[in-house]
Scaffold this motif. Structure first.
Motif, PDB file in Angstrom:
ATOM      1  N   UNK A 186       3.799   5.783  -5.685  1.00 21.22           N
ATOM      2  CA  UNK A 186       4.035   5.806  -7.118  1.00 21.22           C
ATOM      3  C   UNK A 186       2.644   6.745  -7.420  1.00 21.22           C
ATOM      4  N   UNK A 187       1.831   6.547  -6.337  1.00 18.07           N
ATOM      5  CA  UNK A 187       0.523   7.798  -6.895  1.00 18.07           C
ATOM      6  C   UNK A 187       1.292   8.826  -6.725  1.00 18.07           C
TER       7      UNK A 187
ATOM      8  N   UNK B 244       4.732  14.866 -10.832  1.00 17.84           N
ATOM      9  CA  UNK B 244       5.081  14.726 -12.501  1.00 17.84           C
ATOM     10  C   UNK B 244       4.023  15.589 -12.717  1.00 17.84           C
ATOM     11  N   UNK B 245       2.764  15.156 -12.917  1.00 21.26           N
ATOM     12  CA  UNK B 245       1.704  15.808 -13.759  1.00 21.26           C
ATOM     13  C   UNK B 245       1.558  17.511 -13.007  1.00 21.26           C
ATOM     14  N   UNK B 246       1.537  17.754 -11.526  1.00 16.91           N
ATOM     15  CA  UNK B 246       1.227  19.030 -11.126  1.00 16.91           C
ATOM     16  C   UNK B 246       2.585  19.772 -10.151  1.00 16.91           C
TER      17      UNK B 246
ATOM     18  N   UNK C 255       1.393  -1.415  -0.198  1.00 16.00           N
ATOM     19  CA  UNK C 255       0.270   0.321   0.033  1.00 16.00           C
ATOM     20  C   UNK C 255       0.788   1.364   0.336  1.00 16.00           C
ATOM     21  N   UNK C 256       2.033   0.999   0.847  1.00 13.32           N
ATOM     22  CA  UNK C 256       2.801   2.333   0.690  1.00 13.32           C
ATOM     23  C   UNK C 256       3.361   2.958  -0.992  1.00 13.32           C
ATOM     24  N   UNK C 257       3.923   1.684  -1.459  1.00 16.12           N
ATOM     25  CA  UNK C 257       4.128   1.469  -2.382  1.00 16.12           C
ATOM     26  C   UNK C 257       3.519   2.227  -3.360  1.00 16.12           C
TER      27      UNK C 257
END
Length: 129
Positions: free
Chosen positions: A55-56, A62-64, A49-51
Motif C-alpha cells: 500500500x505504501x 501515485x505521488x511520484x 506487513x507485506x500488505x
C-alpha cells in the motif's frame, strides 16, 4: 450452621467457576503455543506487513510516477547492460541498413544516388534578413 453451609456452597461454586476459567485460559494458551498456531500467526503478521508495504509503495508511485518510472527503466537497463553491450552494435547496423533500404526505395530514378552529387541548398540572404 445453615449460614456456614450456604457460604461453603457459594465458595465451592466460585471455586468451580474460577477453576473452569483457569482451564479455559490454559486451553487457549496451549492452543496459541502449538507450532501450527505459531506458524499461522507468523504468516498472518508477515502478510499484514507485506500488505502495508504494498500500500505504501502504491501511494508513493501515485505521488511520484515519473521519477519512479525513470528509475525503474534505468535499473532494468543496468541489469541488462551486458546483453545490450553484446547486441547493440548488430542492432544499430540492422537499423542503419533498414534506413538505407527505405531511403533507396523512395529515391526516384532520376535523382543522383551518390551523396556527393547532391547539390546543397543555397540560402537566400534576403530570406534570412
Amino acid at each position: 450452621m445453615p449460614r456456614t453451609r450456604n457460604r461453603l456452597i457459594a465458595a465451592a461454586r466460585r471455586s468451580m467457576l474460577q477453576r473452569a476459567e483457569l482451564h479455559r485460559r490454559l486451553d487457549v494458551a496451549r492452543a496459541a503455543l502449538r507450532p501450527s498456531a505459531l506458524v499461522d500467526r507468523g504468516k498472518y503478521r508477515i502478510g499484514e506487513k507485506v500488505d502495508d508495504t504494498a500500500h505504501a509503495v502504491q501511494e508513493q508511485f501515485r505521488n511520484n510516477r515519473l521519477p519512479i518510472a525513470i528509475a525503474a527503466a534505468a535499473g532494468i537497463v543496468w541489469l541488462l547492460r551486458e546483453p545490450i553491450k553484446e547486441h547493440a552494435p548488430r542492432l544499430v547496423q540492422k537499423i542503419q541498413d533498414l534506413a538505407t533500404d527505405v531511403a533507396d526505395h523512395f529515391r526516384s530514378a532520376d535523382e543522383p544516388a551518390d551523396e556527393d552529387e547532391i547539390e546543397p541548398l543555397e540560402e537566400d540572404d534576403e530570406a534570412v534578413r
